[in-house]
Write an enzyme that holds these catalytic residues in place. Structure first.
Site, PDB file in Angstrom:
ATOM      1  N   GLN A  84      32.019  31.629  16.637  1.00 42.02           N
ATOM      2  CA  GLN A  84      30.356  31.684  16.363  1.00 42.02           C
ATOM      3  C   GLN A  84      30.172  33.325  16.484  1.00 42.02           C
ATOM      4  OE1 GLN A  84      28.066  30.371  19.228  1.00 42.02           O
ATOM      5  NE2 GLN A  84      26.214  29.822  18.183  1.00 42.02           N
ATOM      6  N   GLU A 121      16.752  30.425  31.952  1.00 45.70           N
ATOM      7  CA  GLU A 121      15.335  30.974  31.719  1.00 45.70           C
ATOM      8  C   GLU A 121      14.872  30.461  30.166  1.00 45.70           C
ATOM      9  OE1 GLU A 121      17.859  33.169  32.712  1.00 45.70           O
ATOM     10  OE2 GLU A 121      17.309  33.130  34.883  1.00 45.70           O
ATOM     11  N   SER A 147      25.866  36.473  18.530  1.00 45.86           N
ATOM     12  CA  SER A 147      25.201  37.312  19.542  1.00 45.86           C
ATOM     13  C   SER A 147      25.849  38.880  19.347  1.00 45.86           C
ATOM     14  CB  SER A 147      25.845  37.139  20.924  1.00 45.86           C
ATOM     15  OG  SER A 147      25.438  35.908  21.189  1.00 45.86           O
ATOM     16  N   SER A 189      20.319  30.685  27.875  1.00 45.12           N
ATOM     17  CA  SER A 189      20.225  30.865  29.606  1.00 45.12           C
ATOM     18  C   SER A 189      19.545  29.796  30.086  1.00 45.12           C
ATOM     19  CB  SER A 189      19.949  32.328  29.970  1.00 45.12           C
ATOM     20  OG  SER A 189      18.696  32.466  29.567  1.00 45.12           O
ATOM     21  N   GLU A 205      24.702  22.960  19.306  1.00 46.26           N
ATOM     22  CA  GLU A 205      25.049  23.784  20.317  1.00 46.26           C
ATOM     23  C   GLU A 205      24.735  23.238  21.873  1.00 46.26           C
ATOM     24  OE1 GLU A 205      25.015  27.989  20.520  1.00 46.26           O
ATOM     25  OE2 GLU A 205      26.537  28.097  22.008  1.00 46.26           O
ATOM     26  N   SER A 249      33.358  33.729  21.466  1.00 43.86           N
ATOM     27  CA  SER A 249      34.448  32.615  22.085  1.00 43.86           C
ATOM     28  C   SER A 249      35.357  32.784  21.307  1.00 43.86           C
ATOM     29  CB  SER A 249      33.804  31.581  22.804  1.00 43.86           C
ATOM     30  OG  SER A 249      32.943  31.691  23.704  1.00 43.86           O
TER      31      SER A 249
HETATM   32  C1  LIG Z   1      30.925  32.144  28.150  1.00 42.36           C
HETATM   33  C2  LIG Z   1      29.974  32.355  27.107  1.00 42.36           C
HETATM   34  C3  LIG Z   1      30.467  32.124  25.920  1.00 42.36           C
HETATM   35  C4  LIG Z   1      29.721  32.768  24.782  1.00 42.36           C
HETATM   36  N1  LIG Z   1      30.294  32.396  23.649  1.00 42.36           N
HETATM   37  C5  LIG Z   1      29.500  32.765  22.657  1.00 42.36           C
HETATM   38  C6  LIG Z   1      29.987  32.787  21.280  1.00 42.36           C
HETATM   39  O1  LIG Z   1      30.963  32.173  20.824  1.00 42.36           O
HETATM   40  N2  LIG Z   1      29.186  33.231  20.186  1.00 42.36           N
HETATM   41  C7  LIG Z   1      28.017  33.939  20.416  1.00 42.36           C
HETATM   42  O2  LIG Z   1      27.414  34.358  19.320  1.00 42.36           O
HETATM   43  N3  LIG Z   1      27.518  34.358  21.716  1.00 42.36           N
HETATM   44  C8  LIG Z   1      28.033  33.612  22.597  1.00 42.36           C
HETATM   45  N4  LIG Z   1      27.948  34.063  23.786  1.00 42.36           N
HETATM   46  C9  LIG Z   1      26.522  34.864  24.321  1.00 42.36           C
HETATM   47  C10 LIG Z   1      25.415  34.109  24.623  1.00 42.36           C
HETATM   48  O3  LIG Z   1      24.804  33.044  23.761  1.00 42.36           O
HETATM   49  C11 LIG Z   1      24.311  35.014  25.080  1.00 42.36           C
HETATM   50  O4  LIG Z   1      25.228  35.727  26.169  1.00 42.36           O
HETATM   51  C12 LIG Z   1      23.115  34.462  25.495  1.00 42.36           C
HETATM   52  O5  LIG Z   1      22.380  33.921  24.461  1.00 42.36           O
HETATM   53  C13 LIG Z   1      22.197  35.411  26.528  1.00 42.36           C
HETATM   54  O6  LIG Z   1      21.884  36.626  25.565  1.00 42.36           O
HETATM   55  P1  LIG Z   1      22.290  37.989  26.304  1.00 42.36           P
HETATM   56  O7  LIG Z   1      23.665  37.905  27.023  1.00 42.36           O
HETATM   57  O8  LIG Z   1      22.350  39.145  25.124  1.00 42.36           O
HETATM   58  O9  LIG Z   1      21.419  38.317  27.380  1.00 42.36           O
HETATM   59  P2  LIG Z   1      19.709  38.669  27.177  1.00 42.36           P
HETATM   60  O10 LIG Z   1      19.317  37.860  26.159  1.00 42.36           O
HETATM   61  O11 LIG Z   1      19.759  40.311  27.020  1.00 42.36           O
HETATM   62  O12 LIG Z   1      19.357  38.161  28.648  1.00 42.36           O
HETATM   63  C14 LIG Z   1      19.391  38.959  29.734  1.00 42.36           C
HETATM   64  C15 LIG Z   1      18.491  38.038  30.753  1.00 42.36           C
HETATM   65  O13 LIG Z   1      17.091  38.084  30.450  1.00 42.36           O
HETATM   66  C16 LIG Z   1      16.756  36.824  30.257  1.00 42.36           C
HETATM   67  N5  LIG Z   1      15.700  36.748  29.125  1.00 42.36           N
HETATM   68  C17 LIG Z   1      15.673  37.239  27.950  1.00 42.36           C
HETATM   69  N6  LIG Z   1      14.899  36.697  27.335  1.00 42.36           N
HETATM   70  C18 LIG Z   1      13.803  36.032  28.147  1.00 42.36           C
HETATM   71  C19 LIG Z   1      12.650  35.296  27.972  1.00 42.36           C
HETATM   72  N7  LIG Z   1      12.169  35.537  26.473  1.00 42.36           N
HETATM   73  N8  LIG Z   1      12.207  34.653  29.121  1.00 42.36           N
HETATM   74  C20 LIG Z   1      12.626  34.662  30.234  1.00 42.36           C
HETATM   75  N9  LIG Z   1      13.923  35.473  30.343  1.00 42.36           N
HETATM   76  C21 LIG Z   1      14.490  35.901  29.229  1.00 42.36           C
HETATM   77  C22 LIG Z   1      17.961  35.851  30.109  1.00 42.36           C
HETATM   78  O14 LIG Z   1      17.905  34.583  30.741  1.00 42.36           O
HETATM   79  C23 LIG Z   1      18.797  36.774  30.929  1.00 42.36           C
HETATM   80  O15 LIG Z   1      18.776  36.415  32.473  1.00 42.36           O
HETATM   81  C24 LIG Z   1      28.455  33.437  25.066  1.00 42.36           C
HETATM   82  C25 LIG Z   1      28.012  33.709  26.375  1.00 42.36           C
HETATM   83  C26 LIG Z   1      28.989  33.364  27.426  1.00 42.36           C
HETATM   84  C27 LIG Z   1      28.400  33.731  28.782  1.00 42.36           C
END
Ligand SMILES: Cc1cc2nc3c(=O)[nH]c(=O)nc-3n(C[C@H](O)[C@H](O)[C@H](O)COP(=O)(O)OP(=O)(O)OC[C@H]3O[C@@H](n4cnc5c(N)ncnc54)[C@H](O)[C@@H]3O)c2cc1C
Length: 403
Positions: free
Chosen positions: A131, A372, A134, A370, A249, A166
């Site tokens: 996928q 949140e 991100s 997440s 998902e 992933s």
């Molecule tokens: C094990 C793992 C596998 C993954 N696999 C994939 C994959 O295969 N393909 C893919 O595309 N992605 C994948 N991801 C990515 C995942 O979807 C993102 O990490 C996730 O959506 C959070 O985005 P970010 O890491 O950019 O954090 P951010 O969006 O930058 O968030 C940072 C922090 O701010 C908080 N936050 C953000 N917006 C808000 C809001 N509006 N209100 C309150 N709090 C908020 C979040 O909860 C988090 O604590 C994977 C992640 C993990 C950990």
């Protein structure tokens, strides 16, 4: 909420259990349990025969239409099969991105040619999917993707960077979101592509996690090519298509568990001579209570799907609870192991299985939306609180400030 299974669901459970009893001891089934610390690509290779066996016997795509190799069953039946498979210690997650996310999205939005080309190899485990959603600047706010796709005759040329992908390093295809109209507001100028990962324009750099494994990668797209007939849904209409993937998902992440079970925790407590310890017993009782609560939330999700309603906030509650449960169980397991809980690798109890689980647990609170974000969904849709402010919703993407 329906507490009792319908007669059809009970009959389905009996049939599924009977089949699993027959095949749980097979060579194919032995490949589906990951050895702690095992390289993920090697594990997926070992898991292929089990996926092929499931597909051959009609258990791989239970809720998929029969025309595409599925069973034509219900989401409730798919959940029942997962439950039964877990009783036999047979997780169903190795091909999850393809079977649980890409496949249902292709079924919902694909052309007949796309369904013909992609679905059967995906279901049988012959082609593995990842996928590509991100990006460094787009995670929770996924509509902020800035990877660009520009039309060039019968093809699209893609440039940009994805992250946390992933399984990218062993995948054949990816579901990809890319910006095709920067003049439109951010949700409106995105297109959903099915991209061949095995081409020169796709560079994969694995990232190492705290567990020592490289579960995900950075993916750099440099003049990568996607044929126009691999656009899923409408050009610039990718956001709606992505919603189908994300709903699947979330439902999968909440309803799926590949980790150790409550029975494994009880066995660990007995093996470590800790089952009379009052604090351990309290911990085990709390683990049992969480399992019951998750069972009831699961029933709510299933009731919604059996009545033809998509599970909305129920799936968010389930995902939140599943992440908490995984963390709490892992902490309890290490407490039960006592000083041995500090070991890692083959020298640790059960070859370090619980240590791996403990180190993986925080990632489940982030992956698939997440904690949140799930709480935001619950705040808006269950408690009726005002929605998150979305001041950039109508502004052309090109004019949005970006880091
Ligand atoms: C094990 C793992 C596998 C993954 N696999 C994939 C994959 O295969 N393909 C893919 O595309 N992605 C994948 N991801 C990515 C995942 O979807 C993102 O990490 C996730 O959506 C959070 O985005 P970010 O890491 O950019 O954090 P951010 O969006 O930058 O968030 C940072 C922090 O701010 C908080 N936050 C953000 N917006 C808000 C809001 N509006 N209100 C309150 N709090 C908020 C979040 O909860 C988090 O604590 C994977 C992640 C993990 C950990």
């Amino acid at each position: 909420m329906d507490f009792d299974e319908s007669a059809e669901e009970a009959a389905f459970r009996k049939e599924a259990r009977g089949w699993l009893e027959t095949y749980a001891g097979s060579d194919e089934a032995r490949g589906v349990t990951r050895v702690p610390g095992e390289d993920e690509a090697a594990f997926v290779e070992r898991a292929r025969p089990w996926q092929a066996l499931l597909a051959e016997h009609g258990w791989a795509g239970i809720a998929w239409p029969a025309a595409y190799g599925g069973r034509g069953g219900t989401a409730a039946e798919a959940a029942i099969f997962r439950e039964e498979a877990l009783r036999f210690g047979l997780p169903t997650g190795a091909f999850a991105v393809g079977v649980q996310m890409a496949g249902p999205t292709i079924i919902a939005h694909g052309t007949d040619e796309q369904k013909e080309r992609y679905l059967a190899p995906l279901l049988q485990g012959d082609e593995v999917w990842c996928q590509l959603f991100s990006e460094p600047g787009a995670g929770s706010d996924l509509a902020g993707v800035s990877t660009r796709a520009v039309r060039d005759g019968d093809e699209w040329v893609v440039n940009g960077q994805k992250v946390w992908t992933s399984g990218a390093h062993y995948s054949d295809f990816g579901i990809l979101l890319a910006r095709t109209d920067p003049d439109a507001p951010k949700h409106k100028g995105i297109t959903y592509f099915l991209i061949d990962m095995r081409q020169p324009g796709v560079e994969i750099r694995p990232l190492r996690q705290i567990t020592g494994a490289s579960h995900f990668s950075e993916v750099f797209l440099t003049d990568a090519r996607v044929p126009h007939d691999a656009v899923l849904g409408e050009v610039h209409g990718g956001w709606g298509v992505a919603m189908t993937t994300l709903a699947n998902e979330r439902a999968f992440m909440g309803g799926h568990s590949s980790g150790p079970t409550l029975d494994d925790l009880l066995a660990l407590a007995r093996d470590c001579g800790a089952s009379s310890d009052p604090l351990v017993r309290q911990g085990l009782a709390a683990a049992w209570s969480r399992k019951q609560i998750m069972g009831y939330i699961g029933m709510r999700v299933r009731t919604a799907t059996s009545h033809g309603r998509p599970p909305g906030p129920e799936a968010s509650v389930m995902k939140l609870m599943a992440a908490w449960n995984m963390k709490a169980n892992a902490e309890l397991a290490l407490a039960i192991e006592g000083a041995h809980g500090m070991l890692a690798g083959p020298g640790a109890p059960e070859q370090g299985r619980w240590q791996q689980h403990f180190l993986s647990a925080p990632s489940i609170r982030i992956a698939g939306g997440s904690d949140e974000i799930q709480r935001n969904v619950m705040g808006e849709r269950v408690l009726g609180l005002p929605p998150d402010p979305r001041v950039d919703k109508t502004v052309p993407f090109r004019d949005l400030p970006r880091g």
